[in-house]
Design an enzyme around this catalytic site. Sequence first.
Site, mmCIF file in Angstrom:
data_model
loop_
_atom_site.group_PDB
_atom_site.id
_atom_site.type_symbol
_atom_site.label_atom_id
_atom_site.label_comp_id
_atom_site.label_asym_id
_atom_site.label_seq_id
_atom_site.Cartn_x
_atom_site.Cartn_y
_atom_site.Cartn_z
ATOM 1 N N ALA A 31 2.836 4.316 -32.192
ATOM 2 C CA ALA A 31 3.301 5.649 -31.754
ATOM 3 C C ALA A 31 3.539 6.165 -33.227
ATOM 4 C CB ALA A 31 4.641 5.601 -30.851
ATOM 5 N N HIS A 36 6.184 6.913 -40.669
ATOM 6 C CA HIS A 36 5.024 5.796 -40.866
ATOM 7 C C HIS A 36 4.047 6.096 -41.980
ATOM 8 C CE1 HIS A 36 6.205 5.069 -36.603
ATOM 9 N NE2 HIS A 36 6.660 3.892 -37.053
ATOM 10 N N GLY A 146 11.777 2.125 -43.556
ATOM 11 C CA GLY A 146 12.399 3.424 -43.752
ATOM 12 C C GLY A 146 13.906 3.208 -43.744
ATOM 13 N N LYS A 148 15.718 5.454 -43.102
ATOM 14 C CA LYS A 148 16.408 6.044 -41.849
ATOM 15 C C LYS A 148 17.005 5.041 -40.911
ATOM 16 C CE LYS A 148 16.791 9.481 -38.754
ATOM 17 N NZ LYS A 148 16.255 8.994 -37.409
ATOM 18 N N ASP A 149 16.381 3.826 -40.628
ATOM 19 C CA ASP A 149 17.054 2.548 -39.979
ATOM 20 C C ASP A 149 17.639 1.569 -40.965
ATOM 21 O OD1 ASP A 149 16.248 3.691 -37.569
ATOM 22 O OD2 ASP A 149 14.316 3.025 -38.102
ATOM 23 N N GLN A 152 18.589 -1.724 -40.347
ATOM 24 C CA GLN A 152 17.474 -2.605 -40.008
ATOM 25 C C GLN A 152 17.107 -3.156 -41.515
ATOM 26 O OE1 GLN A 152 14.052 -2.251 -37.097
ATOM 27 N NE2 GLN A 152 13.151 -1.364 -38.946
ATOM 28 N N LYS A 183 14.162 13.926 -40.477
ATOM 29 C CA LYS A 183 13.002 13.969 -39.416
ATOM 30 C C LYS A 183 13.100 12.838 -38.611
ATOM 31 C CE LYS A 183 9.715 16.600 -42.280
ATOM 32 N NZ LYS A 183 8.323 16.783 -42.723
ATOM 33 N N ARG A 186 13.202 12.565 -32.167
ATOM 34 C CA ARG A 186 14.446 13.091 -31.243
ATOM 35 C C ARG A 186 14.834 14.607 -31.475
ATOM 36 N NH1 ARG A 186 15.984 7.768 -32.016
ATOM 37 N NH2 ARG A 186 15.764 6.706 -30.035
HETATM 38 O O1 PAF Z 1 11.088 -0.160 -37.292
HETATM 39 C C1 PAF Z 1 10.238 -0.833 -36.335
HETATM 40 O O2 PAF Z 1 9.330 -0.132 -36.031
HETATM 41 C C2 PAF Z 1 10.251 -2.013 -35.625
HETATM 42 O O3 PAF Z 1 11.641 -2.534 -35.629
HETATM 43 C C3 PAF Z 1 9.622 -3.233 -36.785
HETATM 44 C C4 PAF Z 1 10.303 -3.375 -38.052
HETATM 45 C C5 PAF Z 1 8.056 -2.830 -36.780
HETATM 46 C C6 PAF Z 1 9.759 -4.556 -36.122
HETATM 47 O O4 PAF Z 1 9.259 -4.723 -34.799
#
Ligand code: PAF
Length: 282
Positions: A31, A36, A146, A148-149, A152, A183, A186
Site C-alpha cells: 500500500a 515509502h 520513517g 513518523k513511526d 517503531q 503527511k 489519515r
Molecule cells: O512500518 C511498517 O510498514 C511495518 O511495521 C514493517 C516495519 C514493514 C514491519 O512489518
Amino acid sequence: MMETVYTIKDAREVLSSCRDKKIALVPTMGALHEGHTALMAEAAKYGDIVAASIFVNPLQFGPDEDLDDYPRNLERDLKICEENGVDVVFAPSEAEMYPEHPEVILSLKSMSLVLDGVKRPGHFEGVITVVNKLFNIIRPDFAMFGEKDRQQLMIIKRMAEDFNHDLEVIGVPTEREESGLAKSSRNVNLSEVEKTEAPAIFQALEIGRDLIHAGEQSAASVKERIEMHIIDHTSGKIDDLQIFTARNLDAVQTIDTDVIIFIAVKYERARLIDNMMVIIND
Ligand code: PAF
C-alpha cells in the site's frame, strides 16, 4: 531491471551476486505512498542496491485489528517500486514467512510499555520478529524506517543493536505539508476546517522544542505550553502527550538529556500522531 522474488531461497540467490555492493533495505507492508517513496529515495543515497520488502505481517496485528482489510495491491506496489529505483523486491507469502505457527517471538521490556505499545498489545513484538527475519534473509547494510513511526524506529534500532545485526538502521525524516502537518493517509479524513487547524500540532511541537532549547527543564511546563497551543488553535483534542528520553523511552520530569515529544490529537474522524526529537546541546 527490477527483479521480484517471492521465496527466501530466491531472495538469497539474487542478492548473493551483490554482496560486494552496499544493500539498502526498505521494509514495507505494501500500500505504498509518498512516505515509502521518500524511504526509497533515501535508500538510494546509502546503497548501491535498493531492496524493498512487501509483506503484510500478520504477527503485528491484534485480533480486533484490520489485517483482512489491510489494502493489498501487489501490481500497483511493484510499479511504484520500479518507478522509484528499487532493484530487488522481496514479496513473500504468509506461508513462506511463517510455514508453521511461529514458536519463537521476540519480546520487549520497557519500550513497548508506552504509547502504541500499550494501545496495541503485541504489535511491536510482531514488528521486531518480522524485521529480524527480514534482516537475516536480506542481510542489508542499511535499513530505512520513517521517523513518523518513531517508537517503531527506536525499537528496531535497539533490536538491531541487541541482536548484533551488522547493519545501520536509518531514520528518515517525516514528509510534511508546507504547513508543517505530517503527511498521513489519515489526513483525508479531516474536514475542511480541521485541515486548516491541524498544522497546530506541528507548531505546538516546535513551541515545545524551542522552550527546551531556551533552557526550560520541566517536562510538565513544556507539556502545558503545548497543550495551550492545541486548545487555542484547533478543535482537535489531545489523546496523548508525552516526553520520553530518546534512548530508551523512559519518562522524564527534568529534561537534561535528549528527548522526544510525542503527541496524538483526535479529530472527528482521524487520530493524528506526530513527534519531535529535541537534542540537548551541553
Ligand atoms: O512500518 C511498517 O510498514 C511495518 O511495521 C514493517 C516495519 C514493514 C514491519 O512489518
